[in-house]
Structure formats: C-alpha cells, structure tokens
Design a protein around this motif. Structure first.
Motif, mmCIF file in Angstrom:
data_model
loop_
_atom_site.group_PDB
_atom_site.id
_atom_site.type_symbol
_atom_site.label_atom_id
_atom_site.label_comp_id
_atom_site.label_asym_id
_atom_site.label_seq_id
_atom_site.Cartn_x
_atom_site.Cartn_y
_atom_site.Cartn_z
ATOM 1 N N HIS A 97 0.895 -1.223 0.024
ATOM 2 C CA HIS A 97 0.087 0.131 -0.016
ATOM 3 C C HIS A 97 0.748 1.248 -0.058
ATOM 4 O O HIS A 97 1.918 1.385 0.542
ATOM 5 N N GLY A 98 0.328 2.241 -0.654
ATOM 6 C CA GLY A 98 1.078 3.795 -0.667
ATOM 7 C C GLY A 98 2.447 3.604 -1.192
ATOM 8 O O GLY A 98 2.474 2.690 -2.332
ATOM 9 N N SER A 99 3.219 4.080 -0.503
ATOM 10 C CA SER A 99 4.574 4.123 -1.035
ATOM 11 C C SER A 99 5.353 2.790 -0.766
ATOM 12 O O SER A 99 6.561 2.577 -1.283
ATOM 13 N N GLY A 100 4.743 2.120 0.045
ATOM 14 C CA GLY A 100 5.300 0.662 0.284
ATOM 15 C C GLY A 100 6.368 0.655 1.271
ATOM 16 O O GLY A 100 6.963 -0.199 1.779
ATOM 17 N N ALA A 101 6.263 2.150 2.098
ATOM 18 C CA ALA A 101 7.170 1.976 3.342
ATOM 19 C C ALA A 101 6.759 1.030 4.475
ATOM 20 O O ALA A 101 5.575 0.842 4.677
ATOM 21 N N ILE A 102 7.929 0.541 5.064
ATOM 22 C CA ILE A 102 7.652 -0.492 6.187
ATOM 23 C C ILE A 102 7.967 0.169 7.410
ATOM 24 O O ILE A 102 9.274 0.679 7.529
ATOM 25 N N ALA A 103 7.260 0.097 8.442
ATOM 26 C CA ALA A 103 7.388 0.904 9.555
ATOM 27 C C ALA A 103 8.329 0.065 10.482
ATOM 28 O O ALA A 103 8.495 -1.093 10.249
ATOM 29 N N PRO A 104 9.222 0.698 11.265
ATOM 30 C CA PRO A 104 10.282 0.019 11.864
ATOM 31 C C PRO A 104 9.762 -1.190 12.899
ATOM 32 O O PRO A 104 10.427 -2.186 13.248
ATOM 33 N N GLY A 105 8.668 -0.805 13.496
ATOM 34 C CA GLY A 105 7.962 -1.770 14.292
ATOM 35 C C GLY A 105 6.966 -2.563 13.705
ATOM 36 O O GLY A 105 6.501 -3.516 14.186
ATOM 37 N N ALA A 106 7.277 -2.919 12.355
ATOM 38 C CA ALA A 106 6.428 -3.980 11.645
ATOM 39 C C ALA A 106 7.098 -5.158 11.635
ATOM 40 O O ALA A 106 7.451 -5.647 10.833
ATOM 41 N N HIS A 107 6.836 -5.895 13.013
ATOM 42 C CA HIS A 107 7.519 -7.227 13.035
ATOM 43 C C HIS A 107 6.783 -7.981 13.831
ATOM 44 O O HIS A 107 6.170 -7.283 14.678
ATOM 45 N N ILE A 108 6.846 -9.220 13.901
ATOM 46 C CA ILE A 108 6.249 -10.126 14.682
ATOM 47 C C ILE A 108 7.297 -11.032 15.312
ATOM 48 O O ILE A 108 8.317 -11.347 14.648
ATOM 49 N N ARG A 109 6.947 -11.791 16.498
ATOM 50 C CA ARG A 109 7.942 -12.829 17.131
ATOM 51 C C ARG A 109 7.859 -14.001 16.165
ATOM 52 O O ARG A 109 7.120 -14.779 15.807
ATOM 53 N N ALA A 110 9.276 -14.449 16.028
ATOM 54 C CA ALA A 110 9.632 -15.839 15.498
ATOM 55 C C ALA A 110 9.963 -16.751 16.688
ATOM 56 O O ALA A 110 10.671 -16.503 17.582
#
Length: 373
Positions: A97-110
């Motif tokens: 979506h949008g510019s495709g920017a990925i927020a620094p906090g966009a992660h989940i635990r492995a």
C-alpha cells in the motif's frame, strides 16, 4: 528472558514457558498455514520452499487478522486481510500500500520450532534456555517398517493438568473405558490383580501398572491373539506435558519385552487456563499390513478419548471452576502418587522460571508425596 506475556502487576498464567510443546503432527502441515493458540498466544505455522517449518506470532500487527487465513508466498506468509508479508524471521518484508514504506515496528515474533518423532515442537520460553534434547523421542509414528498405527487430535475444555491427572492414574480405565481401552474392574482392580510403581528418572515421572491374569482390552483383542495374559501399563510424563505409554500384553508371568506392544504418545499443549490441545498417536507391533485393524484402532481410541475421557474431564473442570486443586483438599489414593508429584513438580518449575533463585523439584518433595499417600 523474553518479555513476559502478562501485564505488569497481574498474576501471570500458570504455564511453564521453558518447555517444548507439540503444535501438531508433521504430516498435517502441508502447503497451507495452520493456526494454533498455545500458552494463550496465537501462533501460525507454515513450511518454507525447502520444507523447513516456520512458527510466528499468529496475528498481523496491522488489524489483528489471524495469519493462518493468509497464504504462503515463497518463504514468507501474506496476511489475507490487507496483504502485508512477513518473512521467516518475523520481519515485515512487503507493504503493498501507498509508497510501500515499512514501519520499523512492523515485525512479529519468531519462535523456535523443531520436527521430531513425527511432531511439530514449539519453544515459547527463554531462547537462552532452549535444549532440543528435552524433546521426547519415540519412533512409532514415523517407522512404518516396525509399527502400524494412527495419529489424532482433540481439543478439551479443561486445564491441561486435569488431563495429566487422568493419564497418570489409569485405574479409571476399569470404569469408563470397559468397552474401548480397558477391561472391567473385576478383572483389573484389587491387591492381587494390580501392581503399581511410582518412580522418577531424572526429569521423567513414571506411573507404572501391571494387571495380572487379564483378558485383552478391546484394542488388544484386535491383534494380540491372547485370551488371557499380563497387561503392562507404564506411563512416563516428560515435563511439562508430554506422556508416553508403552502398553504391552504378555503371556502370564513373562517379562514386558516378550509381549505384543502397543505404544502411544499423549502430547498435551495448554491453549488457555481452561482449555488444552491433545495430540495423540497409537501404534502396534503385530499385523502391520492390515488397514482394517488400523482403522478399528483409530475408532476405538477416538471413542475412548472423545466420548469417554473428554466429557468426564470437562465435567471435573466445570465442578472445580477457578478453584485451586489442592485448596479443594482432594482425597489422595495410593495410585495418585505420580499425579500429585507431577502437579507439585510443575508448580515448582513454574515458580523457578519466574524466580530463578527458587528451589526446583527435589528428592525431598518426592519423599513428602510418598509419605502423604
């Protein structure tokens, strides 16, 4: 130690995090992701292109959609709601979506995940404490040259420790399993008919029975070829909640290794405080190529667990509600030694996990259990 999965100031849930829990059978995880809740946490599991298993937090951080409803794309999983993609390490690698920017906090635990003995094992505790050697090992699910059998699953609306109680005291089989995995109390219960031995072997808690001069259970009657014999019933609990039963029927007076074997695995995984997963497997050592016997075994075991065990355990949970087991002052029988010791051992392990200076399971505790029953 990872961030505690409970809110600061609240009493944490009574789970042992530093333990391997079964999240499913390997053969059930194919191309589509699967979701499961373990220790009150939503998880998603899927396979990468090379077949390796990935386990991640099962909720998309954008709008909290369950990721098992998404799709595997290469080595990543795509959320089925808005298309965000997360790699095997849990980091968001694509925002469409949008510019495709990925927020620094966009992660989940492995989470660490291992395939062993035909099962998927997840570690949800401290990565520094991870020890794969603690995963219980058995060969009867994968080694089809020596064993024939089946696997299954049910979800039980009860605390997992009530299921451990059930499995460590198999005298109940003479009352609620007469037509499935047990025989009548007249044939099994009594000082001259039943031998019981509670003992520990390192971390493993053993609850062993021998039922002498017994007719075959309906399961053994399918393939054992014996009208009477000794039924050896050794159950081993590998904390937190994996149990192995090496059931054997021998001729009268013969040692256990001379008999017809029917091993089974009972792999429990807490879902919440009042629900749990029950993954089970059962195999036999005789008549390996007979699919009708395998199907009949599966149906008998399904009836025993789903129609007989689960309703009783769930009713016990209903009676207990939120009350603590020991505060209800249960009547303790001689054959409750293993179950009582298991509860106290697990409580100590949980306390030690929260406060590492707390004492762990000790020989003195075992002696107190034996003295009190």
């Amino acid at each position: 130690m990872p961030e505690a999965p409970w809110n600061e100031g609240e009493e944490p849930l009574s789970f042992l995090y530093n333990s391997w829990y079964c999240a499913g059978w390997s053969g059930d995880l194919k191309t589509d992701p699967i979701g499961i809740k373990l220790l009150d946490q939503e998880l998603v599991l899927y396979r990468k292109q090379d077949g390796a298993v990935v386990c991640l937090t099962g909720i998309c951080p954008h709008r909290f959609a369950p990721l098992w409803r998404g799709a595997v794309v290469g080595d990543a999983i795509r959320c089925g709601y808005h298309g965000l993609e997360f790699g095997a390490e849990g980091r968001c690698i694509r925002n469409p979506h949008g510019s495709g920017a990925i927020a620094p906090g966009a992660h989940i635990r492995a989470y660490p995940v291992v395939e062993k003995s035909g099962a998927l094992w997840v570690w949800m505790g401290d990565p520094e404490s991870l020890d794969e050697s603690q995963i219980v090992a058995f060969d009867f699910v994968e080694d089809r040259a020596r064993w024939s059998g089946t696997t299954g699953y049910l979800r039980i609306n009860a605390n997992y420790q009530l299921v451990i109680d059930n499995l460590l005291d198999l005298t109940h089989s003479a009352y609620i399993h007469v037509n499935t995995v047990g025989v009548s109390a007249d044939d099994w219960i009594g000082e001259t008919k039943m031998e019981y031995n509670f003992h520990t072997d390192g971390r493993v808690i053993n609850s062993d029975y021998i039922f002498r001069n017994s007719p075959p259970t309906p399961l053994f009657a399918l393939f054992a070829g014996k009208d009477v014999g000794d039924v050896h019933v050794p159950m081993a609990l590998h904390p937190a909640s994996s149990l192995i039963l090496d059931l054997t029927m021998t001729d009268l007076g013969q040692p256990k290794n001379e008999g017809v074997h029917m091993p089974s695995a009972h792999l429990l995984a807490p879902e919440t405080e009042s629900t749990c997963h029950y993954f089970y497997a059962i195999s036999r050592s005789e008549k390996l190529g007979d699919d009708k016997i395998t199907a009949a075994m599966g149906e008998i075991v399904r009836r025993a667990f789903v129609d007989e065990d689960a309703p009783m355990i769930q009713d016990v949970q209903g009676v207990m509600g939120d009350r603590d087991f020991f505060r209800m002052q249960p009547l303790i029988l001689e054959t409750d030694k293993a179950a009582v010791y298991a509860r106290r051992t697990l409580a100590k392990l949980i306390r030690q996990e929260r406060s590492p200076t707390d004492e762990g399971p000790a020989t003195a505790e075992k002696e107190r259990v034996e003295a009190n029953v």
